[in-house]
Enzyme design. Structure first.
Site, mmCIF file in Angstrom:
data_model
loop_
_atom_site.group_PDB
_atom_site.id
_atom_site.type_symbol
_atom_site.label_atom_id
_atom_site.label_comp_id
_atom_site.label_asym_id
_atom_site.label_seq_id
_atom_site.Cartn_x
_atom_site.Cartn_y
_atom_site.Cartn_z
ATOM 1 C CG ASP A 1 -13.097 6.265 12.986
ATOM 2 O OD1 ASP A 1 -13.289 5.595 14.018
ATOM 3 O OD2 ASP A 1 -13.358 5.832 11.841
ATOM 4 N NE ARG B 1 -4.187 -1.650 2.228
ATOM 5 C CZ ARG B 1 -5.252 -1.540 3.000
ATOM 6 N NH1 ARG B 1 -5.324 -0.562 3.892
ATOM 7 N NH2 ARG B 1 -6.255 -2.406 2.900
ATOM 8 C CG ASP C 1 -2.522 1.746 4.807
ATOM 9 O OD1 ASP C 1 -3.729 1.509 4.602
ATOM 10 O OD2 ASP C 1 -1.785 0.987 5.462
ATOM 11 C CG ASP C 2 -7.765 2.236 2.407
ATOM 12 O OD1 ASP C 2 -7.663 3.278 3.094
ATOM 13 O OD2 ASP C 2 -8.726 1.446 2.516
ATOM 14 C CG HIS D 1 -12.725 0.436 2.496
ATOM 15 N ND1 HIS D 1 -12.073 1.219 3.428
ATOM 16 C CD2 HIS D 1 -13.289 -0.578 3.197
ATOM 17 C CE1 HIS D 1 -12.227 0.681 4.630
ATOM 18 N NE2 HIS D 1 -12.963 -0.401 4.518
#
Length: 334
Positions: free
Chosen positions: A240, A77, A150-151, A264
């Site tokens: 979060d 990634r 990291d995506d 995603h």
């Protein structure tokens, strides 16, 4: 009779003199009207006052972009991010990981930070990394803190443009919720067995979110120097969610929902192809959902570019040395 007449004449003259004096006096001014009052501030309204100066001054280095990753993702990634968007924002971007990687350290230098947090994906490990991210941002003195995973592909230009519409001195919490309703959590009261129910919105870390410095400083009692982890334990929620709890549940500020952040968790193929390059963050489905990618064409096939990040990058930055020359042509969208 003449005497009476003389008295009346004198009275008339005196009255005339009084009237003359009264006529010469200035008329009294009317009482001043009360000044109009400014309307009470609307808590749901986006603050827009006095922003012109900040817009002209906001620079790329005013933004602190924290990328959360883990040691096992350095290869698949993180290298993709370093090859694409991080190469266009190297001084803004700080990589927070959980293991040493000499090879990656050579590429990222001091921008790579080993948090020494656990590599196991637990609530405590996630909150540990967020705690380090927060402290490093406060230490940096920058105006804006933005967290991504990291995506995520970050469009630095779109991000700067978005942040320029707000003041970093105001309470700004910007991102995209993954739910269509506020989350409900049980808040454990310190020093006793009682608990409260709290409701609040939070921006999902998988899409990225931003905090103004003004708001981040107010979060300090619950977030700085390790306090973030103990705050997270009060509601037993991940990183979060804990940010949303501090901002909305404890400080009374509000999340500003933005459709420009993407994770995603959403159907990315529904994003109009003509709008892809204007977004702040993008993501992809990964091995478990490989077809959940943005609908963008380009010089790379799906097999060559399964995340579509390289295709997006070459459309944004066609001068990149590894981008095919034909990518600089006319239309690249399907």
């Amino acid at each position: 009779m003449s005497r009476v007449r003389r008295v009346l004449c004198r009275a008339c003259l005196a009255l005339a003199a009084v009237l003359a004096v009264l006529l010469l006096l200035p008329l009294p001014l009317p009482l001043p009207l009360p000044l109009p009052r400014a309307p009470a501030p609307d808590p749901g309204r986006v603050p827009t006052g006095s922003l012109t100066l900040e817009v002209s001054r906001l620079q790329p280095d005013d933004v602190f972009i924290a990328v959360k990753t883990t040691r096992k993702n350095h290869g698949p990634r993180l290298r993709l991010l370093l090859r694409t968007w991080i190469s266009r924002a190297p001084r803004q971007t700080f990589i927070f990981t959980d293991g040493d990687d000499p090879e990656l350290q050579l590429l990222a230098g001091s921008q790579m930070i080993n948090t020494n947090c656990s590599a196991v994906r637990t609530r405590q490990a996630l909150c540990c990394k967020m705690s380090v991210e927060y402290d490093k941002f406060i230490e940096s003195g920058r105006k804006w803190f933005c967290h991504v995973d990291d995506d995520n592909y970050v469009n630095p230009k779109s991000l700067l443009h978005l942040l320029s519409t707000f003041s970093s001195n105001q309470d700004i919490y910007l991102g995209r919720p993954s739910l269509d309703h506020p989350i409900e959590a049980t808040e454990r009261v310190q020093g006793g067995g009682t608990s409260n129910t709290v409701k609040f919105w939070f921006a999902t870390g998988g899409a990225g979110f931003c905090l103004s410095r003004g708001l981040a400083l107010k979060m300090s009692p619950w977030a700085s120097l390790g306090s973030f982890m103990s705050t997270a334990e009060r509601v037993r929620l991940p990183d979060d969610c804990t940010v949303g709890y501090i901002v909305e549940g404890l400080l009374g500020a509000r999340l500003l929902h933005s459709p420009l952040f993407h994770s995603h968790l959403e159907n990315l193929q529904k994003l109009p192809s003509g709008a892809v390059l204007q977004q702040v963050t993008l993501s992809y489905g990964g091995p478990e959902n490989p077809h959940n990618v943005v609908n963008v064409a380009g010089s790379f096939s799906i097999r060559q570019d399964p995340t579509r990040f390289q295709s997006v990058h070459c459309l944004l930055y066609p001068d990149t040395h590894w981008c095919p020359m034909k990518n600089r042509g006319k239309e690249a969208f399907q």
